[in-house]
Scaffold this active site. Structure first.
Site, PDB file in Angstrom:
ATOM      1  CE1 TYR A 134      -3.304  -2.725  -0.094  1.00  0.00           C
ATOM      2  CE2 TYR A 134      -3.715  -2.426   2.232  1.00  0.00           C
ATOM      3  CZ  TYR A 134      -3.987  -3.069   1.040  1.00  0.00           C
ATOM      4  OH  TYR A 134      -4.951  -4.049   0.996  1.00  0.00           O
TER       5      TYR A 134
HETATM    6  N1  LIG Z   1      -7.151  -8.100   0.207  1.00  0.00           N
HETATM    7  C1  LIG Z   1      -7.252  -7.400  -0.901  1.00  0.00           C
HETATM    8  O1  LIG Z   1      -6.987  -7.867  -2.016  1.00  0.00           O
HETATM    9  C2  LIG Z   1      -7.744  -5.975  -0.798  1.00  0.00           C
HETATM   10  C3  LIG Z   1      -8.050  -5.250  -1.948  1.00  0.00           C
HETATM   11  C4  LIG Z   1      -8.501  -3.922  -1.791  1.00  0.00           C
HETATM   12  C5  LIG Z   1      -8.649  -3.377  -0.527  1.00  0.00           C
HETATM   13  N2  LIG Z   1      -8.323  -4.103   0.583  1.00  0.00           N
HETATM   14  C6  LIG Z   1      -8.487  -3.570   1.956  1.00  0.00           C
HETATM   15  O2  LIG Z   1      -9.792  -3.044   2.055  1.00  0.00           O
HETATM   16  C7  LIG Z   1      -9.730  -1.692   2.523  1.00  0.00           C
HETATM   17  C8  LIG Z   1     -10.896  -0.921   1.998  1.00  0.00           C
HETATM   18  O3  LIG Z   1     -10.788  -0.814   0.574  1.00  0.00           O
HETATM   19  P1  LIG Z   1     -11.400   0.447  -0.172  1.00  0.00           P
HETATM   20  O4  LIG Z   1     -10.768   1.680   0.330  1.00  0.00           O
HETATM   21  O5  LIG Z   1     -11.385   0.167  -1.607  1.00  0.00           O
HETATM   22  O6  LIG Z   1     -12.876   0.338   0.396  1.00  0.00           O
HETATM   23  P2  LIG Z   1     -14.186   1.231   0.425  1.00  0.00           P
HETATM   24  O7  LIG Z   1     -14.453   1.478   1.860  1.00  0.00           O
HETATM   25  O8  LIG Z   1     -15.182   0.459  -0.372  1.00  0.00           O
HETATM   26  O9  LIG Z   1     -13.887   2.574  -0.355  1.00  0.00           O
HETATM   27  C9  LIG Z   1     -13.403   3.723   0.271  1.00  0.00           C
HETATM   28  C10 LIG Z   1     -13.232   4.798  -0.764  1.00  0.00           C
HETATM   29  O10 LIG Z   1     -14.510   5.157  -1.286  1.00  0.00           O
HETATM   30  C11 LIG Z   1     -14.718   6.564  -1.087  1.00  0.00           C
HETATM   31  N3  LIG Z   1     -16.139   6.849  -0.854  1.00  0.00           N
HETATM   32  C12 LIG Z   1     -16.905   7.684  -1.586  1.00  0.00           C
HETATM   33  N4  LIG Z   1     -18.165   7.686  -1.169  1.00  0.00           N
HETATM   34  C13 LIG Z   1     -18.224   6.858  -0.131  1.00  0.00           C
HETATM   35  C14 LIG Z   1     -19.274   6.452   0.727  1.00  0.00           C
HETATM   36  N5  LIG Z   1     -20.532   6.912   0.612  1.00  0.00           N
HETATM   37  N6  LIG Z   1     -19.009   5.569   1.693  1.00  0.00           N
HETATM   38  C15 LIG Z   1     -17.749   5.091   1.832  1.00  0.00           C
HETATM   39  N7  LIG Z   1     -16.697   5.431   1.048  1.00  0.00           N
HETATM   40  C16 LIG Z   1     -16.937   6.315   0.074  1.00  0.00           C
HETATM   41  C17 LIG Z   1     -13.831   6.910   0.088  1.00  0.00           C
HETATM   42  O11 LIG Z   1     -13.543   8.296   0.030  1.00  0.00           O
HETATM   43  P3  LIG Z   1     -13.331   9.136   1.388  1.00  0.00           P
HETATM   44  O12 LIG Z   1     -12.010   8.731   1.924  1.00  0.00           O
HETATM   45  O13 LIG Z   1     -13.360  10.534   0.907  1.00  0.00           O
HETATM   46  O14 LIG Z   1     -14.461   8.792   2.303  1.00  0.00           O
HETATM   47  C18 LIG Z   1     -12.620   6.061  -0.206  1.00  0.00           C
HETATM   48  O15 LIG Z   1     -11.798   6.649  -1.193  1.00  0.00           O
HETATM   49  C19 LIG Z   1      -8.356  -1.194   2.045  1.00  0.00           C
HETATM   50  O16 LIG Z   1      -7.911  -0.086   2.788  1.00  0.00           O
HETATM   51  C20 LIG Z   1      -7.525  -2.417   2.282  1.00  0.00           C
HETATM   52  O17 LIG Z   1      -7.175  -2.468   3.638  1.00  0.00           O
HETATM   53  C21 LIG Z   1      -7.888  -5.397   0.457  1.00  0.00           C
END
Ligand SMILES: NC(=O)c1ccc[n+]([C@@H]2O[C@H](COP(=O)([O-])OP(=O)(O)OC[C@H]3O[C@@H](n4cnc5c(N)ncnc54)[C@H](OP(=O)(O)O)[C@@H]3O)[C@@H](O)[C@H]2O)c1
Length: 305
Positions: A52
C-alpha cells in the site's frame, strides 16, 4: 462498537476495521485525525499490506498514531505480503524479508496477523510453512491467514502449515455478492449459480475462519462507489428508505448489510473521512431484518430462484 472473535484465535476485535490502503495519500496531520477518530469510535483493528503506497501507508500510519508500547497494546495490526511488481511470491525468503520491512515501517516488534495477499500460482506450501514457523517462533507474527483464497487453496496450505489460518480477506459487498449468489442459485441454470469461489462462504463457517470484506462500497474491481451512484437507482432508493427507518445513512446500511450475515464477517472500510467513518460506525450494532437484507440483495439486481 461490537466485537467479534477472529477465527479460532482468542482475539476479540471490532467488527469494523480500518483499511489503510489509502492512507499514503494523507498528510501526517490528516492521518492523525483519522486514526484518533477511529480509536474514539472503538475501531481497534487496522489492515495494511506491504504494497500500500509502496510501503508509505504503513510508514505514515506509525508516525501518525505515534507508535509506542502503550499505543501498540491497544491496537490489532494486520498486514499482508506476497504481491510483487508483475508477479506473486510466496517463497520463504520473500515472506520473511517482507515481514521485516513491515515491522520496521510500522515501528513495532510484532504483527498480530499476517495474510498471504493473493494466491501465488507457483506456491510451494512447504516454503510457506517454513516461513510461518520461523515468524511464529521469533515472535514476529502471532496469527496467520490468507486473502482472496479458495477453500482448496487453503486446504493445500493446511496440509503443510502448522498454525491455524484464522482469516480469509475477500471482496464482498452489496454489489459484489458472488459467494452468496452461488449458494442461492445452487442447482439452477442461472448464471449466478456458477461457483467461482469454491463455496468459500460455507467453507469459512465450517472451519471457523473469519471473512474480512474488503472494498465494501465499491462495485466491480475498483470502478467506483455504488452509494449515491446514478447507475444504481433502485438500490439507492431501497437503501435510502431503510436508512430513514433507522435514522441513519445509506453508507451505514451498506455496512449493516455485510454485518447482518450470520457468518460474522468483519468489514474493512477504506474511508479517510472522519464524518464518513462515524456514519459507518453506526452500522456496528445495527441489525437489519431478514426481509430488509433480502430486499437490498434484490435491489442490487439479483433475482431469487
Ligand atoms: N485483500 C485485498 O486484495 C484488498 C483489496 C482492496 C482493498 N483491501 C483492503 O480493504 C480496505 C478498503 O478498501 P477500499 O478503500 O477500496 O474500500 P471502500 O471502503 O469500499 O472505499 C473507500 C473509498 O470510497 C470513497 N467513498 C466515496 N463515497 C463513499 C461512501 N458513501 N461511503 C464510503 N466510502 C466512500 C472513500 O472516500 P473518502 O475517503 O473521501 O471517504 C474512499 O476513497 C483497504 O484499505 C484495504 O485495507 C484489500
Amino acid at each position: 462498537m461490537k466485537k467479534l472473535q477472529l477465527g479460532t484465535s482468542s482475539l476479540k476485535v471490532s467488527n469494523i476495521a480500518l483499511g489503510c490502503m489509502r492512507m499514503s495519500g494523507l498528510t501526517e496531520e490528516k492521518a492523525k485525525q483519522v486514526l484518533h477518530h477511529a480509536m474514539e469510535l472503538g475501531i481497534d483493528f487496522y489492515d495494511h499490506a506491504d504494497i500500500y503506497g509502496g510501503g508509505a501507508s504503513e510508514e505514515i500510519f506509525a508516525k501518525a498514531i505515534d507508535m509506542s508500547p502503550s499505543v501498540r497494546e491497544k491496537i490489532i495490526l494486520q498486514s499482508k505480503c506476497g504481491i510483487r511488481k508483475g508477479f506473486f511470491d510466496f517463497s520463504a525468503s520473500h515472506i520473511l524479508s517482507s515481514v521485516d520491512g513491515i515491522l520496521e515501517r510500522l515501528q513495532t516488534d510484532y504483527l498480530d496477523v499476517l495474510l498471504l495477499h493473493r494466491p501465488d500460482a507457483l506456491i510451494e506450501p512447504e516454503e510457506v510453512a517454513e516461513a510461518f514457523s520461523k515468524l511464529e517462533k521469533s515472535g514476529k507474527v502471532r496469527h496467520f491467514g490468507v486473502s482472496n483464497h479458495s477453500p482448496m487453496q487453503i486446504e493445500l496450505l493446511k496440509k503443510y502449515v502448522e498454525q491455524d489460518l484464522i482469516v480469509n480477506q475477500l471482496q464482498f459487498s452489496v454489489m459484489h455478492t458472488g459467494m452468496v449468489d452461488a449458494g442461492i442459485q445452487v442447482n439452477t441454470k442461472d448464471p449466478n449459480g456458477v461457483d467461482r469461489d469454491g463455496a468459500v462462504l460455507d467453507y469459512s463457517r465450517v472451519n471457523d475462519m473469519t471473512i474480512q470484506a474488503w472494498s465494501p462500497f465499491q462495485y466491480g474491481f475498483f470502478e467506483g462507489v455504488f452509494v449515491d451512484n446514478d447507475k444504481f437507482p433502485e438500490l439507492n432508493t431501497v437503501m435510502q428508505n431503510i436508512a430513514e427507518k433507522y435514522n441513519v445513512t445509506k453508507t451505514t446500511i451498506a455496512i449493516a448489510w455485510i454485518l447482518r450475515h450470520p457468518a460474522k464477517i468483519q468489514s474493512v472500510v477504506g474511508t479517510m473521512n472522519t464524518d464518513r467513518l462515524s456514519t459507518i460506525a453506526d452500522a456496528s450494532e445495527l441489525v437489519l431484518s431478514r426481509e430488509e437484507w433480502y430486499e437490498i440483495y434484490r435491489a442490487a439486481g439479483n433475482v431469487l430462484p
